[in-house]
Design a protein around this motif. Structure first.
Motif, PDB file in Angstrom:
ATOM      1  N   ILE A 134       1.297  -1.214   0.124  1.00  0.00           N
ATOM      2  CA  ILE A 134       0.091  -0.411  -0.524  1.00  0.00           C
ATOM      3  C   ILE A 134       0.824   1.349  -0.042  1.00  0.00           C
ATOM      4  CG2 ILE A 134      -2.209  -0.731   1.180  1.00  0.00           C
ATOM      5  CD1 ILE A 134      -0.736   0.520   3.807  1.00  0.00           C
ATOM      6  N   SER A 135       0.816   2.386  -0.739  1.00  0.00           N
ATOM      7  CA  SER A 135       1.387   3.297  -0.723  1.00  0.00           C
ATOM      8  C   SER A 135       0.174   4.496  -0.075  1.00  0.00           C
ATOM      9  CB  SER A 135       1.952   3.009  -2.217  1.00  0.00           C
ATOM     10  OG  SER A 135       1.310   3.246  -3.579  1.00  0.00           O
ATOM     11  N   VAL A 136       0.759   5.918  -0.107  1.00  0.00           N
ATOM     12  CA  VAL A 136      -0.216   7.352  -0.587  1.00  0.00           C
ATOM     13  C   VAL A 136       1.028   8.224  -1.090  1.00  0.00           C
ATOM     14  CG1 VAL A 136       1.021   8.014   2.351  1.00  0.00           C
ATOM     15  CG2 VAL A 136      -1.332   8.383   1.713  1.00  0.00           C
ATOM     16  N   LEU A 137       0.225   9.276  -1.674  1.00  0.00           N
ATOM     17  CA  LEU A 137       0.692   9.959  -2.248  1.00  0.00           C
ATOM     18  C   LEU A 137       0.467  11.729  -0.860  1.00  0.00           C
ATOM     19  CD1 LEU A 137       2.675  12.095  -3.881  1.00  0.00           C
ATOM     20  CD2 LEU A 137       0.774  12.693  -5.230  1.00  0.00           C
ATOM     21  N   LEU A 138       1.254  12.074  -0.011  1.00  0.00           N
ATOM     22  CA  LEU A 138       0.200  12.820   0.930  1.00  0.00           C
ATOM     23  C   LEU A 138       1.193  14.294   1.154  1.00  0.00           C
ATOM     24  CD1 LEU A 138       0.264  11.133   4.465  1.00  0.00           C
ATOM     25  CD2 LEU A 138       1.815  13.046   4.190  1.00  0.00           C
ATOM     26  N   LEU A 139       0.373  14.981   1.259  1.00  0.00           N
ATOM     27  CA  LEU A 139       0.925  16.433   1.704  1.00  0.00           C
ATOM     28  C   LEU A 139       0.987  17.021   2.964  1.00  0.00           C
ATOM     29  CD1 LEU A 139       1.113  19.241  -0.317  1.00  0.00           C
ATOM     30  CD2 LEU A 139      -1.058  19.483   0.322  1.00  0.00           C
ATOM     31  N   ALA A 140       1.807  17.480   3.487  1.00  0.00           N
ATOM     32  CA  ALA A 140       2.199  18.081   5.142  1.00  0.00           C
ATOM     33  C   ALA A 140       2.533  19.054   5.080  1.00  0.00           C
ATOM     34  CB  ALA A 140       4.062  16.757   6.127  1.00  0.00           C
ATOM     35  N   THR A 141       2.056  20.036   6.285  1.00  0.00           N
ATOM     36  CA  THR A 141       2.588  21.150   6.045  1.00  0.00           C
ATOM     37  C   THR A 141       3.139  21.170   7.044  1.00  0.00           C
ATOM     38  OG1 THR A 141       0.460  21.656   6.793  1.00  0.00           O
ATOM     39  CG2 THR A 141       0.730  21.968   5.161  1.00  0.00           C
ATOM     40  N   PHE A 142       4.560  22.129   7.840  1.00  0.00           N
ATOM     41  CA  PHE A 142       5.362  22.201   8.957  1.00  0.00           C
ATOM     42  C   PHE A 142       5.552  24.089   9.327  1.00  0.00           C
ATOM     43  CE2 PHE A 142       6.311  18.327   7.084  1.00  0.00           C
ATOM     44  CZ  PHE A 142       6.546  17.563   7.867  1.00  0.00           C
ATOM     45  N   LEU A 143       5.192  24.533  10.801  1.00  0.00           N
ATOM     46  CA  LEU A 143       5.669  25.259  11.330  1.00  0.00           C
ATOM     47  C   LEU A 143       6.816  26.110  11.731  1.00  0.00           C
ATOM     48  CD1 LEU A 143       1.971  26.803  11.827  1.00  0.00           C
ATOM     49  CD2 LEU A 143       3.165  28.250  10.664  1.00  0.00           C
ATOM     50  N   PRO A 144       7.382  26.420  12.269  1.00  0.00           N
ATOM     51  CA  PRO A 144       8.425  26.594  13.466  1.00  0.00           C
ATOM     52  C   PRO A 144       8.356  26.298  14.643  1.00  0.00           C
ATOM     53  CG  PRO A 144       8.629  28.422  12.003  1.00  0.00           C
ATOM     54  CD  PRO A 144       7.026  27.604  11.383  1.00  0.00           C
ATOM     55  N   GLU A 145       8.295  25.514  15.376  1.00  0.00           N
ATOM     56  CA  GLU A 145       8.602  25.351  16.759  1.00  0.00           C
ATOM     57  C   GLU A 145       7.803  26.480  18.112  1.00  0.00           C
ATOM     58  OE1 GLU A 145      10.479  22.683  18.748  1.00  0.00           O
ATOM     59  OE2 GLU A 145      10.209  20.839  17.725  1.00  0.00           O
ATOM     60  N   GLU A 146       8.799  27.370  17.214  1.00  0.00           N
ATOM     61  CA  GLU A 146       8.296  28.906  18.262  1.00  0.00           C
ATOM     62  C   GLU A 146       7.339  29.331  17.828  1.00  0.00           C
ATOM     63  OE1 GLU A 146      11.838  30.221  15.082  1.00  0.00           O
ATOM     64  OE2 GLU A 146      10.824  28.735  15.752  1.00  0.00           O
ATOM     65  N   VAL A 147       6.641  29.221  16.692  1.00  0.00           N
ATOM     66  CA  VAL A 147       5.426  29.114  16.450  1.00  0.00           C
ATOM     67  C   VAL A 147       4.318  29.294  17.113  1.00  0.00           C
ATOM     68  CG1 VAL A 147       3.192  29.766  14.294  1.00  0.00           C
ATOM     69  CG2 VAL A 147       5.826  30.435  13.878  1.00  0.00           C
ATOM     70  N   VAL A 148       4.408  27.355  16.991  1.00  0.00           N
ATOM     71  CA  VAL A 148       3.475  26.535  17.947  1.00  0.00           C
ATOM     72  C   VAL A 148       3.263  27.048  18.849  1.00  0.00           C
ATOM     73  CG1 VAL A 148       2.700  24.209  18.426  1.00  0.00           C
ATOM     74  CG2 VAL A 148       3.785  24.758  16.208  1.00  0.00           C
ATOM     75  N   ASP A 149       4.750  26.688  19.729  1.00  0.00           N
ATOM     76  CA  ASP A 149       5.268  26.842  21.126  1.00  0.00           C
ATOM     77  C   ASP A 149       4.338  27.599  21.854  1.00  0.00           C
ATOM     78  OD1 ASP A 149       6.703  24.823  20.679  1.00  0.00           O
ATOM     79  OD2 ASP A 149       8.392  25.651  21.027  1.00  0.00           O
ATOM     80  N   GLY A 150       4.457  29.326  21.027  1.00  0.00           N
ATOM     81  CA  GLY A 150       3.511  30.892  21.520  1.00  0.00           C
ATOM     82  C   GLY A 150       2.130  30.514  21.165  1.00  0.00           C
ATOM     83  N   LEU A 151       1.601  29.393  20.504  1.00  0.00           N
ATOM     84  CA  LEU A 151      -0.039  29.592  20.660  1.00  0.00           C
ATOM     85  C   LEU A 151      -0.083  28.401  21.807  1.00  0.00           C
ATOM     86  CD1 LEU A 151      -0.456  28.399  17.144  1.00  0.00           C
ATOM     87  CD2 LEU A 151      -1.616  30.060  18.234  1.00  0.00           C
ATOM     88  N   TYR A 152       0.445  27.160  22.088  1.00  0.00           N
ATOM     89  CA  TYR A 152       0.065  26.659  23.147  1.00  0.00           C
ATOM     90  C   TYR A 152       0.556  27.164  24.868  1.00  0.00           C
ATOM     91  CZ  TYR A 152      -0.322  21.928  20.883  1.00  0.00           C
ATOM     92  OH  TYR A 152      -0.547  20.436  19.888  1.00  0.00           O
ATOM     93  N   ALA A 153       1.499  28.070  24.735  1.00  0.00           N
ATOM     94  CA  ALA A 153       2.054  28.857  25.410  1.00  0.00           C
ATOM     95  C   ALA A 153       0.687  29.827  26.191  1.00  0.00           C
ATOM     96  CB  ALA A 153       3.065  29.880  25.761  1.00  0.00           C
TER      97      ALA A 153
END
Length: 275
Positions: A134-153
């Protein structure tokens, strides 16, 4: 699934604590989230503990990868197998991002399977089928950790725990464009305050995500510079121009009273809109 909105609350930022989709002042944003949370709690008469976030950011990275898994051809493919295949694709995409951008740590904020394949042939749903690969063609998106950390904080200050994190264009796509419409070539553009989020569909699948750090804030900045008003006043002028046909009256920083038409405001912002 059907979702029914019980209460809702909108609150504008009192200061520019967020820019281009990133939290700049964690304490201010956290306090504003707390105020929204408390107002919702009073409406529904119960405490809120979890929160789902749709994230944005001017430094979004999107990667398209192909991942595959060998299978026992005598065993039916399960939902767990499909999930493992997707995670293999996300891991592969993450390694690609880290190889090209070694100075920043990136966090996956969402992914979309574009196509699935069974023994090399495209298939809509793998579950229940049998095959050797089985196989997949996949689209993944990333943001810098500091952007995500700011939201969590910020949400932690409000006493909330993140239950789910996704990307703004993914959230907008799921709400605005049903799956049966994605056979068409559609570009969804969600113009927010700090970012304009873009999502593109083709042949039944989401094939691209993107963001540009140019949106409503830039319109307000143009109005502020042109009419010599502060940002908060520029926001009011912008909103009035979009919701009313009446002339808009205000005072600039020198105390001069100015009256403009909505059409004049639109013309002032046209260079930004065109950009």
């Amino acid at each position: 699934y059907e979702f029914h909105i019980v209460p809702m609350k909108v609150m504008e930022h009192a200061t520019r604590a967020m820019l281009d989709g990133q939290v700049h002042d964690i304490s201010v944003v956290g306090e504003e989230i707390k105020q929204v949370k408390e107002k919702l709690e009073r409406k529904i008469n119960r405490k809120l503990s979890g929160v789902c976030i749709a994230a944005a950011g001017r430094v979004l990275k999107t990667v398209t990868v192909e991942a595959d898994m060998k299978m026992d051809p005598e065993v039916k493919i399960s939902s767990e197998d499909i999930y493992s295949l997707d995670l293999n694709g996300v891991d592969l995409a993450h390694r690609q991002v880290c190889e090209t951008l070694t100075d920043v740590n990136y966090y996956c904020v969402g992914y979309t399977p574009v196509k699935y394949y069974l023994n090399g042939y495209e298939i809509t749903n793998l579950e229940g089928h049998k095959g050797s690969e089985i196989s997949v063609l996949l689209l993944a998106t990333f943001l810098p950790e500091e952007v995500v950390d700011g939201l969590y904080a910020a949400v932690e200050i409000a006493g909330l725990e993140v239950a789910n994190l996704t990307l703004e264009p993914i959230a907008a796509m799921n709400v605005a464009i049903p799956e049966n419409f994605r056979l068409l070539n559609i570009a969804l553009v969600d113009v927010g305050a700090g970012t304009s989020d873009i999502c593109i569909t083709r042949d039944g699948s989401v094939v691209a995500y993107g963001m540009i750090p140019c949106a409503g804030d830039e319109l307000s900045e143009m109005i502020a510079r042109n009419y010599l008003v502060d940002f908060a006043q520029a926001e009011k002028i912008k909103m009035a121009a979009g919701t009313s046909r009446k002339k808009i009256a205000f005072k600039d920083i020198m105390g001069t009273r100015i009256t403009v038409t909505p059409e004049e405001v639109v013309n002032v912002t046209k260079p930004v809109t065109d950009k």
